[in-house]
Design an enzyme around this catalytic site. Structure first.
Site, mmCIF file in Angstrom:
data_model
loop_
_atom_site.group_PDB
_atom_site.id
_atom_site.type_symbol
_atom_site.label_atom_id
_atom_site.label_comp_id
_atom_site.label_asym_id
_atom_site.label_seq_id
_atom_site.Cartn_x
_atom_site.Cartn_y
_atom_site.Cartn_z
ATOM 1 N N ARG A 70 0.839 -1.194 0.000
ATOM 2 C CA ARG A 70 0.000 0.000 0.000
ATOM 3 C C ARG A 70 0.877 1.249 0.000
ATOM 4 O O ARG A 70 1.970 1.259 0.539
ATOM 5 C CB ARG A 70 -0.900 0.021 1.241
ATOM 6 N N TYR A 212 -1.281 -3.570 -6.867
ATOM 7 C CA TYR A 212 -0.954 -4.434 -5.738
ATOM 8 C C TYR A 212 -1.971 -4.363 -4.596
ATOM 9 O O TYR A 212 -2.340 -3.273 -4.157
ATOM 10 C CB TYR A 212 0.426 -4.073 -5.174
ATOM 11 N N LYS A 221 -9.446 -2.886 1.756
ATOM 12 C CA LYS A 221 -9.229 -1.707 2.607
ATOM 13 C C LYS A 221 -10.077 -0.518 2.148
ATOM 14 O O LYS A 221 -10.576 0.247 2.954
ATOM 15 C CB LYS A 221 -7.754 -1.315 2.610
ATOM 16 N N HIS A 241 -10.760 -2.980 11.553
ATOM 17 C CA HIS A 241 -9.608 -3.733 11.049
ATOM 18 C C HIS A 241 -9.296 -4.850 12.044
ATOM 19 O O HIS A 241 -8.321 -4.777 12.789
ATOM 20 C CB HIS A 241 -8.431 -2.762 10.898
ATOM 21 N N SER A 263 -1.308 -3.776 10.169
ATOM 22 C CA SER A 263 -0.957 -4.747 9.138
ATOM 23 C C SER A 263 0.391 -5.392 9.458
ATOM 24 O O SER A 263 1.317 -4.713 9.917
ATOM 25 C CB SER A 263 -0.865 -4.059 7.775
ATOM 26 N N CYS A 265 1.246 -7.608 11.775
ATOM 27 C CA CYS A 265 1.585 -7.819 13.195
ATOM 28 C C CYS A 265 1.066 -9.164 13.684
ATOM 29 O O CYS A 265 0.887 -9.380 14.872
ATOM 30 C CB CYS A 265 1.008 -6.706 14.069
ATOM 31 N N ASP A 288 -8.951 -10.295 8.957
ATOM 32 C CA ASP A 288 -8.548 -8.908 8.685
ATOM 33 C C ASP A 288 -9.610 -7.857 8.976
ATOM 34 O O ASP A 288 -9.288 -6.780 9.446
ATOM 35 C CB ASP A 288 -8.104 -8.794 7.214
ATOM 36 N N ARG A 379 2.739 -11.901 -0.595
ATOM 37 C CA ARG A 379 1.423 -12.297 -0.091
ATOM 38 C C ARG A 379 0.929 -13.597 -0.708
ATOM 39 O O ARG A 379 1.331 -13.963 -1.810
ATOM 40 C CB ARG A 379 0.404 -11.197 -0.429
HETATM 41 O O1 SAT Z 1 -3.740 -3.414 2.324
HETATM 42 S S1 SAT Z 1 -3.356 -4.760 1.911
HETATM 43 O O2 SAT Z 1 -4.550 -5.492 1.586
HETATM 44 O O3 SAT Z 1 -2.448 -4.686 0.760
HETATM 45 C C1 SAT Z 1 -2.540 -5.566 3.142
HETATM 46 C C2 SAT Z 1 -2.440 -4.881 4.427
HETATM 47 O O4 SAT Z 1 -1.813 -3.836 4.531
HETATM 48 O O5 SAT Z 1 -2.959 -5.413 5.416
HETATM 49 MN MN MN Z 2 -4.993 -5.643 7.335
#
Ligand code: SAT
Ligand code: MN
Length: 596
Positions: A70, A212, A221, A241, A263, A265, A288, A379
């Site tokens: 991101r 990406y 997101k 989140h 993200s 963690c 997520d 990923r």
């Molecule tokens: O935002 S993404 O889906 O690329 C992955 C993340 O940051 O958790």
């Molecule tokens: Mn996330």
């Protein structure tokens, strides 16, 4: 046309005229479509088909080195006023941004196919679900959306002729000249042309220039967090989140936990935990995102709006997350991992030794190369239904009742292993002031410590002060049915730089204490940061860890917290006049407790 929805057809036609693709294809979500697109991408050199006897129906992609995560600097909340976006978001005037982006979009799909993807976040037709339509020129996005969301005709059918949908426009931002092709190169635009734009008042998403992850799979997101958080506030629910899991104790009693961490963690690891404590069982509901509404019985009901996992690959192993390893055995997409000589994938800390492969940049690689083989934000995309411990009720449209909220982050010092809030308002304060050391999930985070309120810093689609106020008000509505709130830090290191807490399945020891707090059977003592277990309350039998080490990670050093007051104050003061009075009160109480 697969739909008679006039507004949808008009929007698709308007976009077609702007982006000027060679052709328009409506995605139907079928296996035939998936296979056809994969065949084409393998053919064109964008994807590698993995060895079918090792990893059936799975593929590897390599992105451009400039397009690997991101881009928070290029992510915008274009609300009418800057104040509505607040201090934690990049704001641009929506009129100005649309003008800039229209210029970029003009003819941007030349030489490409424009796909129209009808998708549902949440089980199709569920009262909590929302429909999105993503227009994209990336077949990689189409196949990922197949896994991450519910795609196809059934979505258009529930939409009918006038149902509501969230328009999501995406382009990789690389038009092709006559006869030109990508030549197997990942298409994207240079960083200064990338825009991940949200128009929360219009429920509209415009993304340009990146292919990406969260920049391009717009259901995740962009829709399920940034747009949904703003919607949720208006409609009185929560888009967070958070992972969702179910723990069942030896007596068969169920507890549902939703946990927010920044993200990368370890959310996916915790979501698929295998408890090491006897008799306890864990099932995964989501890794997520949680959408939560107050149910008819007054409890907070959570659904996972997604249908797949988009997990960080490096570090995933049979030790850290065996259930994820067993999920990705087939039908999965890998991005920026190492390709092994036998046609499988590999990454750092997979606990498998290889001596040669092709790295994420497409170069020959050996462990002696001195560079990571997989990108740190590599990923996997994999269907949730393939997870061996996916909960039977994971698609229940009514959702599961949440008993426990957990906040946390990655802190090598200061923050102890676990504490519990005194009450709801204090818990909101704990979440709001959560801090973490940055990870590889965002390209452009340079700070040593970043305050990441409720792990929503890059994902809250409106003013963070109003977001906290919304949290306080949800607590009022939930009353005595409100979840208990905890804060954890699995990442404390000793002076030799080694993690003290073993983590992974052993985290169940801490979750067990939380469940027992909910039941009123576990003890806690009052400290300046909250209620905490004593050494005797945490079972460390069988762990390679001494009581002294446990003592060290349960220690609360007021002076260490006091030394972070300045950082806290500068973060809080950025919220200015949108700071809820109740948050101000919490900060005052916190500082008083510290100085006692
Ligand atoms: O935002 S993404 O889906 O690329 C992955 C993340 O940051 O958790
Ligand atoms: Mn996330």
């Amino acid at each position: 046309m697969p739909t008679k929805h006039k507004k949808l057809l008009a929007w698709v036609e308007e976009i077609r005229q702007m982006v000027k693709p060679d052709q328009v294809v409506w995605a139907d979500g079928t296996k035939e479509e998936y296979d056809r697109l994969m065949d084409e991408m393998v053919e064109s050199g964008l994807a590698v088909r993995l060895n079918d006897s090792k990893r059936p129906n799975s593929f590897l992609f390599r992105s451009d080195p400039s397009d690997v995560a991101r881009v928070e600097d290029r992510t915008y909340i274009a609300s009418r006023t800057q104040d509505a976006a607040g201090p934690t978001n990049n704001w641009i005037d929506p009129v100005e941004l649309k003008a800039t982006m229209r210029e970029l979009y003009d003819g941007c799909m030349r030489g490409r196919t424009m796909f129209v993807i009808p998708f549902s976040m949440g089980p199709i037709g569920s009262p909590i679900a929302k429909v999105g339509i993503e227009i994209t020129d990336s077949p990689y996005v189409v196949v990922n959306m197949h896994i991450m969301t519910r795609v196809g005709q059934a979505v258009l059918d529930t939409l009918g002729e006038d149902g509501q949908f969230i328009p999501c426009l995406h382009s990789v931002g690389k038009p092709l000249g006559p006869g030109e092709s990508d030549n197997g190169q990942w298409p994207c635009a240079p960083i200064e042309q990338k825009y991940i734009a949200h128009f929360p008042e219009e429920n509209l998403i415009w993304s340009y220039g990146s292919g990406y992850g969260g920049n391009a799979l717009l259901g995740k997101k962009c829709l399920a967090l940034r747009i949904a958080s703003a919607l949720a506030r208006r409609e009185g629910w929560m888009a967070e989140h958070m992972l969702i899991l179910r723990l069942t104790n030896p007596e068969g009693k169920q507890f549902h936990i939703a946990a927010a961490f920044p993200s990368a963690c370890g959310k996916t690891n915790l979501a698929m935990l295998i408890p090491t404590v006897e008799g306890w069982n864990c099932e995964c509901i989501g890794d997520d995102i949680a959408w939560m509404k107050i149910g008819p019985d007054g409890t907070l009901r959570a659904i996972n709006p997604e249908a797949g996992f988009f997990g960080v690959a490096p570090g995933t192993s049979y030790k850290s997350n065996p259930m994820a390893m067993d999920t990705i055995v087939k039908n999965s997409i890998f991005t920026n991992c190492v390709l092994t000589d036998d046609g499988d994938i590999w990454w750092e800390d997979m606990n498998v030794d290889i001596d040669h492969g092709i790295d994420w940049k497409g170069n020959e690689w050996t462990p002696k190369s001195g560079t990571p083989g997989a990108h740190p934000n590599a990923r996997f995309t994999t269907p949730a239904a393939q997870c061996p411990i996916i909960c039977d009720d994971w698609e229940d449209p009514a959702g599961v009742p949440i008993d426990i909220f957990i906040f946390g982050g990655r802190r090598t010092k200061v923050m102890p292993l676990v504490h519990e809030s005194f009450d709801w308002d204090h818990g909101v304060f704990m979440g709001a002031t959560a801090a973490s050391e940055p990870t590889a999930a965002a390209l452009d985070v340079k700070k040593k410590l970043r305050r990441d309120p409720m792990a929503m810093l890059p994902f809250c689609g409106y003013n963070i002060g109003d977001y906290w106020q919304h949290w306080f008000e949800m607590g009022d509505k939930l009353g005595d049915k409100a979840p208990k709130i905890f804060y954890v830090n699995w990442f404390r290191k000793n002076d030799q730089g080694k993690f003290i807490w073993p983590g992974f399945g052993e985290n169940s020891r801490i979750l067990k204490w939380m469940c027992e707090r909910v039941d009123g059977t576990a003890e806690a003592i009052e400290t300046s940061i909250g209620m905490m277990p004593q050494i005797k309350d945490i079972d460390i039998s069988g762990l390679d860890m001494s009581e002294k080490e446990l003592e060290e990670i349960l220690e609360v050093d007021n002076n260490a917290f006091i030394s972070e007051f300045d950082d806290l104050d500068s973060f809080i003061s950025s919220v200015a006049d949108r700071l809820p009075k109740r948050m101000e009160d919490q900060i005052k109480l916190y500082k008083e407790r510290m100085k006692k």
